[in-house]
Design an enzyme around this catalytic site. Structure first.
Site, mmCIF file in Angstrom:
data_model
loop_
_atom_site.group_PDB
_atom_site.id
_atom_site.type_symbol
_atom_site.label_atom_id
_atom_site.label_comp_id
_atom_site.label_asym_id
_atom_site.label_seq_id
_atom_site.Cartn_x
_atom_site.Cartn_y
_atom_site.Cartn_z
ATOM 1 N N ALA A 28 0.865 -1.188 0.000
ATOM 2 C CA ALA A 28 0.000 0.000 0.000
ATOM 3 C C ALA A 28 0.895 1.230 0.000
ATOM 4 O O ALA A 28 2.091 1.143 0.292
ATOM 5 C CB ALA A 28 -0.861 -0.019 1.263
ATOM 6 N N GLY A 47 0.488 -5.104 0.699
ATOM 7 C CA GLY A 47 -0.720 -5.075 -0.139
ATOM 8 C C GLY A 47 -0.467 -5.704 -1.508
ATOM 9 O O GLY A 47 -1.398 -6.254 -2.125
ATOM 10 N N GLU A 54 -0.888 -9.300 -0.986
ATOM 11 C CA GLU A 54 -2.309 -9.555 -0.754
ATOM 12 C C GLU A 54 -3.066 -9.558 -2.073
ATOM 13 O O GLU A 54 -3.901 -10.431 -2.340
ATOM 14 C CB GLU A 54 -2.881 -8.495 0.216
ATOM 15 C CG GLU A 54 -2.404 -8.760 1.630
ATOM 16 C CD GLU A 54 -2.665 -7.613 2.589
ATOM 17 O OE1 GLU A 54 -2.369 -6.463 2.217
ATOM 18 O OE2 GLU A 54 -3.145 -7.875 3.703
ATOM 19 N N GLU A 104 4.622 -5.387 6.869
ATOM 20 C CA GLU A 104 3.821 -4.396 7.615
ATOM 21 C C GLU A 104 4.234 -4.273 9.067
ATOM 22 O O GLU A 104 4.193 -3.188 9.655
ATOM 23 C CB GLU A 104 2.328 -4.765 7.559
ATOM 24 C CG GLU A 104 1.647 -4.477 6.246
ATOM 25 C CD GLU A 104 1.759 -5.620 5.256
ATOM 26 O OE1 GLU A 104 2.646 -6.496 5.423
ATOM 27 O OE2 GLU A 104 0.957 -5.642 4.305
#
Ligand code: CAA
Length: 717
Positions: free
Chosen positions: A60, A99, A102, A122
């Site tokens: 992200a 992300g 993911e 993260e």
């Protein structure tokens, strides 16, 4: 941000958001739009998601975390991918992280280049994978690997990821072409069995056992950090709840962490680490100065620091001479280096192949004449200015004119060493922290004569050998030791005034330091600190005798020397500030003899013992350093608070979840810190380190937070 194209029957969604293709709002929207277009297009039978440039999305966009959340978030975008009836292939190269991974786990298939890496970093940002990663990974890898990957944040090489089941196939050549080829091979396959949400977590009945082990591990390994604990809780829920409830639970935990002070501090540290690479000095900066190529290195001195530094150089694949004056010292050095390499192989830090190759690059010698052609020399003898000058003069005579001469010194002025050569512009300080093969900070020091090219070269070398290099201007103690000096002094003064060493250590360990100051001294040896103090005193032109307590307008303590003279040299002698009798002399225990030494000492000095609070211990140790940090900024020794914070995070293992001492000061409130510094200055007027910094006074009086200071020239002195 996402380039859409159709190649035959395959749609390509190419993320184009340099430099790391972070999944910003525009990328998420682009992926959602691209999926919708590809779904509607009857010609399209399969879809490939890949990254343009150097990498698959690396996560992200961290910069968005401080702003309002903008839809679509990653989970609905991912759900759209997973629900697609047309197979979606993630074609992975570079670093597929957070992300990004993911997103890949929402795809039905994942192919990767051998050089790619995947992971969930993260936790290092104080958060957890917040787009269903904690629920999807265990369904692929099983619980033990998911716990490990998510709590450690480690990057897993593609081949290992294939063994874990994360990657379906390792591909070669151009990643986009390879992805399209793979997509064509799965056209017509049902996507239903490939949807991870429908898969059971393997071995779910043993989840408690795995979760307990993971929790015990994170509490030991990452003491004080909140995120690893939340990561364990989130992964644990993957086995106890339905997929949807697991995701809901993950979102709740993600939100709590995201708003925590730890996450903000860790994200600050992430960007600070990158910022210190953008250095500036008179005459040049990281953009304008070009490093000179370094293909061979020599290290002078095969003691603890020299061998540690040689290990760093060799592990980076650079040939390295190791110079000693006699064969006994040289043989010891070679043995130490081999043992360190073997240790790294045993611990799995490097492969056997890398270890063997690194050792084969070692060139031990007793002759400086072998160094004629080396590109860079690191002198790593003990802290003695005369000896260092002698070595620099010799190197200057022998080495080719372009050779860069570095001194590994923790405090000696580089100008005073460089004066021994005819190439002061090629002389520079490189301060490694012990143990050199382990500690990440490399404090590079430029003198008044060092050229920007020389600075650029050691900054690049630092990165090559896996360190975080910070560039500072030469002064007594540079950034790290100058700022750390009040920490050491105040801890001794506190003990003189009434605290006990183990009380001070406990307060600092509870604060988040891995080891209190007295345990650290015992570990490094009281004789070493005694020698360093004597050398600094020599440089400052002051005489430190046992009786001297106030010299040159400042307070000094000779307690380390006093203990060292009683044979209490620290852990290696079985006694120092503590005694070491248990577990082969490794466990510090309280020593009554130290209590009576302290009582006698106080009596001799006429000090009446008083009770000292934990808050005073924290303030005296940290605020004194913070005050010095502001003076370091004032004098331009460091350019930005980030350089100070990174130095403490990687040089002194300051808790990352507090961001660093300057960030911490900002959180406490600069006015509060300033007021307490003024109070201590009034109380201890003879301690120079309590004279309040003018910059801190200005920021405090004008109520300017540090984050605004750089953008606010009016606040600069
Ligand atoms: N968001 C925003 N910016 C990022 C970023 C991210 N996720 N990752 C890197 N950048 C920026 C860096 O700040 C840097 O910017 P500047 O050039 O302006 O300094 C630039 O990208 C290049 O980064 P590096 O200098 O670090 O480049 P590198 O090649 O040495 O390393 C990397 C590349 C391994 C990807 C490294 O940048 C990295 O580790 N990035 C962070 C990865 C990460 O933590 N991902 C998870 C994000 S959180 C998340 O995804 C939450 C979730 O579950 C949804």
């Amino acid at each position: 941000m996402v380039d859409y194209s159709v190649n035959g029957s395959v749609a390509l969604l190419l993320v184009n958001n340099p430099p790391v293709n972070a999944l910003s709002y525009a990328v998420r929207k682009g992926l959602a739009d691209g999926m919708s277009k590809a779904t509607k297009d009857k010609k399209v039978k399969a879809i490939v998601i890949a990254g343009k440039g150097r990498t698959f999305p690396a996560g992200a966009d961290i910069r968005e975390f401080s702003g309002p959340k903008r839809d679509p978030w990653l989970v609905p975008v991912g759900n759209g991918i997973e629900q697609s009836g047309k197979p979606v292939v993630a074609a992975i190269h570079g670093t597929c992280l957070g992300g990004g991974l993911e997103m890949a786990l929402f795809c039905h298939y994942r192919v990767a280049l051998k050089s790619a890496k995947v992971g969930f970093p993260e936790v290092a940002l104080g958060i957890l994978p917040g787009a269903a990663g904690t629920q999807r990974l265990p369904r692929v890898t099983g619980l033990p690997i998911a716990f490990d990957m998510i709590t450690s944040g480690r990057h897993v090489p593609a081949e290992q990821a294939k063994k874990y089941g994360i990657i379906d196939e390792i591909v070669t050549g151009d990643i986009v072409n390879a992805g399209i080829k793979y997509a064509m091979s799965v056209v017509g396959h049902s996507t239903i069995p490939r949807r991870l949400r429908g898969r059971a977590v393997p071995d779910a009945e043993n989840v408690q056992k795995y979760a307990d082990a993971a929790m015990a591990q994170v509490k030991r390994k990452y003491k004080g950090f909140e995120a690893p604990v939340y990561c364990v809780k989130a992964v644990q829920a993957s086995a106890g709840k339905s997929y949807d409830l697991g995701v809901e639970n993950e979102q709740t935990l993600f939100k709590v962490l995201g708003q925590s002070g730890q996450a903000r501090a860790q994200q600050y540290a992430f960007f600070a680490e990158r910022l210190v690479g953008k250095w500036e000095m008179p005459g040049g900066n990281s953009q304008t100065a070009k490093p000179v190529p370094v293909k061979s290195v020599a290290v002078i001195g095969a003691g603890t620091m020299g061998t540690g530094i040689a290990v760093c150089i060799l592990s980076a694949g650079l040939p390295c001479y190791l110079v000693e004056q006699n064969s006994k010292f040289l043989d010891n050095g070679i043995r130490t280096i081999k043992a360190l390499m073997e240790g790294s192989v045993k611990l799995g830090k490097i492969s056997l192949e890398v270890g063997r190759r690194a050792t084969s690059l070692l060139k031990p010698t007793m002759s400086y004449d072998d160094l004629t052609g080396v590109d860079l020399v690191i002198e790593a003898v003990y802290e003695n200015i005369d000896l260092k000058k002698e070595i620099f003069a010799k190197l200057d005579r022998i080495c080719k004119p372009s050779t860069i001469l570095c001194s590994n010194t923790s405090s000696l002025d580089i100008d005073r060493i460089a004066v021994a050569t005819k190439r002061p512009e090629k002389c520079v300080g490189v301060h490694f922290f012990a143990p050199a093969y382990h500690m990440k900070l490399l404090e590079n020091i430029y003198s008044t004569k060092t050229s920007p090219e020389t600075a650029a070269t050691v900054m690049k070398l630092g990165k090559t050998i896996g360190k975080v290099p910070v560039l500072v201007k030469s002064c007594q103690g540079f950034l790290a030791n100058r700022m750390n000096t009040p920490f050491g002094n105040e801890s001794t003064f506190l003990v003189e005034e009434g605290a006990l060493p183990w009380e001070v250590d406990q307060v600092m360990e509870d604060f988040g330091m891995p080891m209190g100051p007295f345990k650290v001294r015992d570990l490094s040896g009281l004789d070493i600190s005694m020698k360093i103090t004597a050398e600094i005193a020599k440089t400052l032109g002051v005489t430190l005798t046992d009786e001297t307590r106030f010299v040159a307008g400042s307070r000094y303590s000779h307690m380390n020397t006093m203990l060292a003279k009683k044979g209490r040299l620290g852990r290696k002698a079985g006694k120092g500030w503590y005694k070491y009798e248990k577990a082969g002399g490794k466990i510090p225990t309280i020593d009554d003899e130290v209590i009576s030494i302290l009582d006698n000492h106080r009596r001799n000095l006429g000090i009446e013992r008083r009770t000292i609070s934990s808050q005073e211990i924290i303030e005296r140790l940290l605020y004194s350093c913070i005050n010095e940090g502001f003076k370091i900024l004032e004098e331009g020794i460091a350019k930005r608070p980030e350089e100070i914070d990174i130095s403490w995070l990687y040089g002194f293992t300051f808790p990352k979840y507090l961001g660093g001492p300057m960030y911490y000061a900002n959180q406490v409130g600069l006015s509060r810190v300033y007021d307490r510094i003024c109070y201590y200055h009034e109380t201890f007027p003879y301690s120079k380190h309590w004279v309040p910094s003018l910059l801190l006074r200005r920021l405090s009086e004008q109520n300017i937070p540090m984050s605004q200071w750089m953008a606010s020239p009016g606040a600069k002195l």
